[in-house]
Scaffold this motif. Structure first.
Motif, PDB file in Angstrom:
ATOM      1  N   THR A  21     -58.986 -39.084  26.897  1.00 50.29           N
ATOM      2  CA  THR A  21     -58.761 -40.424  27.445  1.00 50.29           C
ATOM      3  C   THR A  21     -57.915 -40.299  28.712  1.00 50.29           C
ATOM      4  N   PRO A  22     -58.066 -41.232  29.641  1.00 50.19           N
ATOM      5  CA  PRO A  22     -57.277 -41.143  30.879  1.00 50.19           C
ATOM      6  C   PRO A  22     -55.771 -41.183  30.591  1.00 50.19           C
ATOM      7  N   CYS A  23     -55.009 -40.410  31.356  1.00 45.94           N
ATOM      8  CA  CYS A  23     -53.552 -40.411  31.202  1.00 45.94           C
ATOM      9  C   CYS A  23     -53.005 -41.778  31.604  1.00 45.94           C
ATOM     10  N   GLY A  24     -51.753 -42.000  31.299  1.00 42.43           N
ATOM     11  CA  GLY A  24     -51.149 -43.305  31.579  1.00 42.43           C
ATOM     12  C   GLY A  24     -51.230 -43.693  33.044  1.00 42.43           C
TER      13      GLY A  24
ATOM     14  N   VAL B 285     -62.895 -34.601  40.472  1.00 38.52           N
ATOM     15  CA  VAL B 285     -62.408 -33.623  39.486  1.00 38.52           C
ATOM     16  C   VAL B 285     -60.895 -33.475  39.634  1.00 38.52           C
ATOM     17  N   ASN B 286     -60.274 -32.876  38.621  1.00 36.22           N
ATOM     18  CA  ASN B 286     -58.854 -32.572  38.773  1.00 36.22           C
ATOM     19  C   ASN B 286     -58.681 -31.409  39.740  1.00 36.22           C
ATOM     20  N   VAL B 287     -57.632 -31.503  40.535  1.00 35.06           N
ATOM     21  CA  VAL B 287     -57.323 -30.487  41.547  1.00 35.06           C
ATOM     22  C   VAL B 287     -55.873 -30.077  41.333  1.00 35.06           C
ATOM     23  N   GLU B 288     -55.691 -28.912  40.709  1.00 37.27           N
ATOM     24  CA  GLU B 288     -54.335 -28.476  40.383  1.00 37.27           C
ATOM     25  C   GLU B 288     -53.705 -27.732  41.557  1.00 37.27           C
ATOM     26  N   ASN B 289     -52.425 -27.403  41.395  1.00 40.47           N
ATOM     27  CA  ASN B 289     -51.674 -26.783  42.478  1.00 40.47           C
ATOM     28  C   ASN B 289     -50.660 -25.820  41.871  1.00 40.47           C
TER      29      ASN B 289
ATOM     30  N   ASN C 130     -53.597 -33.162  41.115  1.00 39.14           N
ATOM     31  CA  ASN C 130     -54.014 -34.535  40.833  1.00 39.14           C
ATOM     32  C   ASN C 130     -55.166 -34.624  39.845  1.00 39.14           C
ATOM     33  N   CYS C 131     -55.201 -35.760  39.188  1.00 37.01           N
ATOM     34  CA  CYS C 131     -56.191 -36.019  38.146  1.00 37.01           C
ATOM     35  C   CYS C 131     -57.556 -36.332  38.735  1.00 37.01           C
ATOM     36  N   ALA C 132     -58.565 -36.124  37.923  1.00 35.72           N
ATOM     37  CA  ALA C 132     -59.943 -36.380  38.348  1.00 35.72           C
ATOM     38  C   ALA C 132     -60.171 -37.849  38.697  1.00 35.72           C
ATOM     39  N   GLU C 133     -59.505 -38.733  37.975  1.00 38.38           N
ATOM     40  CA  GLU C 133     -59.673 -40.172  38.257  1.00 38.38           C
ATOM     41  C   GLU C 133     -59.230 -40.486  39.682  1.00 38.38           C
ATOM     42  N   ALA C 134     -58.105 -39.882  40.091  1.00 36.55           N
ATOM     43  CA  ALA C 134     -57.590 -40.133  41.436  1.00 36.55           C
ATOM     44  C   ALA C 134     -58.590 -39.651  42.485  1.00 36.55           C
TER      45      ALA C 134
ATOM     46  N   TYR D 265     -54.666 -23.408  36.239  1.00 36.81           N
ATOM     47  CA  TYR D 265     -53.414 -23.317  35.474  1.00 36.81           C
ATOM     48  C   TYR D 265     -53.572 -23.865  34.067  1.00 36.81           C
ATOM     49  N   SER D 266     -54.182 -25.034  33.943  1.00 35.23           N
ATOM     50  CA  SER D 266     -54.345 -25.622  32.605  1.00 35.23           C
ATOM     51  C   SER D 266     -55.625 -25.144  31.923  1.00 35.23           C
ATOM     52  N   HIS D 267     -56.583 -24.700  32.724  1.00 33.47           N
ATOM     53  CA  HIS D 267     -57.919 -24.372  32.189  1.00 33.47           C
ATOM     54  C   HIS D 267     -58.489 -25.569  31.429  1.00 33.47           C
ATOM     55  N   PHE D 268     -58.178 -26.747  31.923  1.00 32.55           N
ATOM     56  CA  PHE D 268     -58.635 -27.982  31.285  1.00 32.55           C
ATOM     57  C   PHE D 268     -59.404 -28.779  32.343  1.00 32.55           C
ATOM     58  N   PRO D 269     -60.702 -28.526  32.452  1.00 28.86           N
ATOM     59  CA  PRO D 269     -61.477 -29.210  33.489  1.00 28.86           C
ATOM     60  C   PRO D 269     -61.736 -30.673  33.139  1.00 28.86           C
ATOM     61  N   VAL D 270     -61.631 -31.516  34.132  1.00 31.16           N
ATOM     62  CA  VAL D 270     -61.942 -32.939  33.945  1.00 31.16           C
ATOM     63  C   VAL D 270     -62.867 -33.376  35.075  1.00 31.16           C
ATOM     64  N   GLY D 271     -63.914 -34.069  34.700  1.00 35.66           N
ATOM     65  CA  GLY D 271     -64.826 -34.670  35.677  1.00 35.66           C
ATOM     66  C   GLY D 271     -64.879 -36.168  35.440  1.00 35.66           C
TER      67      GLY D 271
HETATM   68  N1  THU Z   1     -56.235 -34.650  33.722  1.00 36.29           N
HETATM   69  C1  THU Z   1     -57.088 -35.460  34.423  1.00 36.29           C
HETATM   70  O1  THU Z   1     -57.695 -35.035  35.407  1.00 36.29           O
HETATM   71  N2  THU Z   1     -57.237 -36.736  34.006  1.00 36.29           N
HETATM   72  C2  THU Z   1     -56.621 -37.269  32.915  1.00 36.29           C
HETATM   73  O2  THU Z   1     -56.665 -38.473  32.720  1.00 36.29           O
HETATM   74  C3  THU Z   1     -55.919 -36.370  31.967  1.00 36.29           C
HETATM   75  C4  THU Z   1     -55.474 -35.093  32.563  1.00 36.29           C
HETATM   76  C5  THU Z   1     -56.027 -33.282  34.185  1.00 36.29           C
HETATM   77  C6  THU Z   1     -54.684 -33.038  34.830  1.00 36.29           C
HETATM   78  C7  THU Z   1     -54.543 -31.549  34.665  1.00 36.29           C
HETATM   79  O3  THU Z   1     -55.206 -30.911  35.751  1.00 36.29           O
HETATM   80  C8  THU Z   1     -55.301 -31.237  33.376  1.00 36.29           C
HETATM   81  O4  THU Z   1     -56.122 -32.369  33.119  1.00 36.29           O
HETATM   82  C9  THU Z   1     -54.408 -30.975  32.180  1.00 36.29           C
HETATM   83  O5  THU Z   1     -53.470 -31.993  32.041  1.00 36.29           O
END
Ligand code: THU
Length: 134
Positions: free
Chosen positions: A87-90, A43-47, A54-58, A23-29
């Motif tokens: 940078t990691p989200c809040g 990694v981030n796992v979208e839905n 959920n975010c990759a950090e989780a 959905y976001s096409h924004f990969p995070v590892g």
């Molecule tokens: N995302 C992360 O995995 N970690 C972050 O700290 C920032 C955002 C992911 C969430 C979502 O899948 C995508 O990046 C765009 O927000």
């Protein structure tokens, strides 16, 4: 400052290829090192129901906890196309806080390598953590 953990940065960049981000096409590892020296990645796992993603950090923290790790010694976050810092989200800063402290290094990378280095204290000053509840 200590030398950045290049192995961790490379593991985070490698993990990006496994992101589920249709959905976001924004990969995070993310790759983190625990108190035993073991590395855990996520990694981030979208839905399709967007807020459920959920975010990759989780993901990486869940992998660490499942393996018995309880302390983040260092964490690398690699995301996006490198045009801006990922940078990691809040919420993830607080997730890292649970298993880290103000000196925990947070290495921020793009697909081509390390871009910036912070501590958790830089990104989440005066934080609330487990010690507040003891
Ligand atoms: N995302 C992360 O995995 N970690 C972050 O700290 C920032 C955002 C992911 C969430 C979502 O899948 C995508 O990046 C765009 O927000």
């Amino acid at each position: 400052m200590e030398q950045p953990d290049n192995e961790l940065v490379e593991a985070a960049i490698t993990a990006m290829a496994k992101a589920y981000a249709p959905y976001s096409h924004f990969p995070v590892g993310v790759a983190l090192r625990d108190e035993t020296g073991a590395t855990h990645v996520g990694v981030n796992v979208e839905n399709a129901a967007y807020p459920v993603g959920n975010c990759a950090e989780a993901s990486a923290i869940a992998a660490m906890v499942m393996a018995g790790g309880r302390k983040i010694v260092s964490i690398a976050v690699a995301g996006g196309d490198g045009s801006m810092l990922c940078t990691p989200c809040g919420a993830c800063r607080q997730r890292i806080r649970e298993f880290g402290d103000q000196n925990t290094p947070i290495l921020v990378a793009g697909p081509d390598g390390l871009k910036a280095s912070f501590t958790l204290g830089d990104l989440l000053p005066e934080s609330f953590g487990p010690e507040n509840l003891t």
